[in-house]
Design a protein around this motif. Sequence first.
Motif, PDB file in Angstrom:
ATOM      1  N   ARG A  20      43.114  31.579  41.703  1.00  0.00           N
ATOM      2  CA  ARG A  20      44.351  31.202  41.009  1.00  0.00           C
ATOM      3  C   ARG A  20      44.245  29.876  40.270  1.00  0.00           C
ATOM      4  O   ARG A  20      45.132  29.508  39.522  1.00  0.00           O
ATOM      5  N   GLY A  62      45.869  32.033  30.332  1.00  0.00           N
ATOM      6  CA  GLY A  62      47.193  32.059  30.939  1.00  0.00           C
ATOM      7  C   GLY A  62      47.909  30.747  30.677  1.00  0.00           C
ATOM      8  O   GLY A  62      47.608  30.033  29.718  1.00  0.00           O
ATOM      9  N   ARG A  63      48.828  30.416  31.553  1.00  0.00           N
ATOM     10  CA  ARG A  63      49.588  29.170  31.403  1.00  0.00           C
ATOM     11  C   ARG A  63      48.746  27.956  31.768  1.00  0.00           C
ATOM     12  O   ARG A  63      47.868  28.032  32.622  1.00  0.00           O
ATOM     13  N   MET A  68      43.986  33.951  34.093  1.00  0.00           N
ATOM     14  CA  MET A  68      44.881  34.803  34.876  1.00  0.00           C
ATOM     15  C   MET A  68      44.131  35.297  36.110  1.00  0.00           C
ATOM     16  O   MET A  68      42.981  35.737  36.011  1.00  0.00           O
ATOM     17  N   THR A  69      44.778  35.233  37.256  1.00  0.00           N
ATOM     18  CA  THR A  69      44.133  35.548  38.534  1.00  0.00           C
ATOM     19  C   THR A  69      43.534  36.937  38.550  1.00  0.00           C
ATOM     20  O   THR A  69      42.389  37.126  38.973  1.00  0.00           O
ATOM     21  N   GLN A  71      42.447  38.691  36.161  1.00  0.00           N
ATOM     22  CA  GLN A  71      41.282  38.762  35.289  1.00  0.00           C
ATOM     23  C   GLN A  71      40.076  38.077  35.926  1.00  0.00           C
ATOM     24  O   GLN A  71      38.945  38.528  35.754  1.00  0.00           O
TER      25      GLN A  71
END
Length: 86
Positions: A20, A62-63, A68-69, A71
Amino acid sequence: MQLVGRKRAKILQQMRDAPRNVPFEDLLWICRELFGRERRSGSHRVFSTPWQGDPRVNIQPGRNGRAMTYQVKQMLEAVERVQNES
């Protein structure tokens, strides 16, 4: 062990330990090292693999510059497959 090999091993271990909290640039670097140049489709980066189907290697940022986790997890599955088929 070469510097690139140590860097790859270190990043992969960090990805396994904390999927994450992976910087997108680290994920992108690993994908380029293993699968070569990507093709772009908008914000997505798609990497060719020697097999068809899953695990696919299709990533996007992502942000906050993080990957992104899900991915990261897909890419780790692809890494295992590459290592098992070598």
